[in-house]
Design a protein around this motif. Structure first.
Motif, mmCIF file in Angstrom:
data_model
loop_
_atom_site.group_PDB
_atom_site.id
_atom_site.type_symbol
_atom_site.label_atom_id
_atom_site.label_comp_id
_atom_site.label_asym_id
_atom_site.label_seq_id
_atom_site.Cartn_x
_atom_site.Cartn_y
_atom_site.Cartn_z
ATOM 1 N N ILE A 190 3.799 1.905 2.576
ATOM 2 C CA ILE A 190 5.258 2.140 1.537
ATOM 3 C C ILE A 190 5.144 4.549 2.063
ATOM 4 N N SER A 191 5.364 4.745 2.813
ATOM 5 C CA SER A 191 5.210 6.391 2.842
ATOM 6 C C SER A 191 5.456 6.672 1.177
ATOM 7 N N GLU A 192 4.539 7.898 1.260
ATOM 8 C CA GLU A 192 5.396 9.027 -0.151
ATOM 9 C C GLU A 192 6.988 8.801 -0.262
ATOM 10 N N GLU A 193 7.066 9.559 1.031
ATOM 11 C CA GLU A 193 8.369 9.702 0.894
ATOM 12 C C GLU A 193 10.032 8.361 0.143
ATOM 13 N N ALA A 194 9.284 7.878 0.558
ATOM 14 C CA ALA A 194 9.853 6.379 0.045
ATOM 15 C C ALA A 194 9.661 6.263 -1.751
ATOM 16 N N PHE A 195 8.150 6.155 -1.741
ATOM 17 C CA PHE A 195 7.942 6.273 -3.046
ATOM 18 C C PHE A 195 8.625 6.728 -4.210
ATOM 19 N N PHE A 196 8.302 8.262 -3.957
ATOM 20 C CA PHE A 196 9.577 9.305 -4.636
ATOM 21 C C PHE A 196 10.742 9.186 -4.536
ATOM 22 N N LEU A 221 0.996 -1.545 0.403
ATOM 23 C CA LEU A 221 0.088 -0.053 0.181
ATOM 24 C C LEU A 221 1.208 1.399 0.019
ATOM 25 N N ILE A 222 0.639 1.742 -1.075
ATOM 26 C CA ILE A 222 1.475 3.341 -1.067
ATOM 27 C C ILE A 222 0.401 4.339 -0.737
ATOM 28 N N ALA A 223 1.010 5.141 0.854
ATOM 29 C CA ALA A 223 -0.013 6.157 1.876
ATOM 30 C C ALA A 223 0.808 7.558 1.244
#
Length: 94
Positions: free
Chosen positions: A80-86, A45-47
């Protein structure tokens, strides 16, 4: 680095400056299977940062709440946080 290849991924919230369509296209290009709902197959899940309910700031999105419940019931879902996604997006362009 997060490997999304072959993983079932769900996005909740906003991932600005990307549109949802751009985020989905990126994930699919990385080999992910993107769904619009949390299911027994969901693995990630990307939050995004705006996954909270604006009218009830302490209330999380239905996708996030469903993920938490499924994790509590034993399903392995990585949030996964927004930061980790980016970070993933940046690393893919190196």
């Amino acid at each position: 680095m997060v490997d999304v290849t072959g993983k079932v991924v769900v996005i909740t919230g906003s991932l600005r400056p990307l549109t949802r369509q751009d985020a989905v296209a990126f994930l699919e290009n990385q080999g992910a299977i993107v769904q619009n709902y949390v299911s027994a197959q969901t693995e990630i899940l990307i939050a995004g940062h705006k996954q909270l309910d604006l009218f009830e700031p302490d209330k999380r999105s239905k996708k996030y709440e469903s993920t938490i419940k499924r994790i509590a019931d034993g399903q392995k879902i990585r949030i996964i946080s927004e930061e980790a996604f980016f970070t993933l997006v940046k690393e893919s362009h190196v």
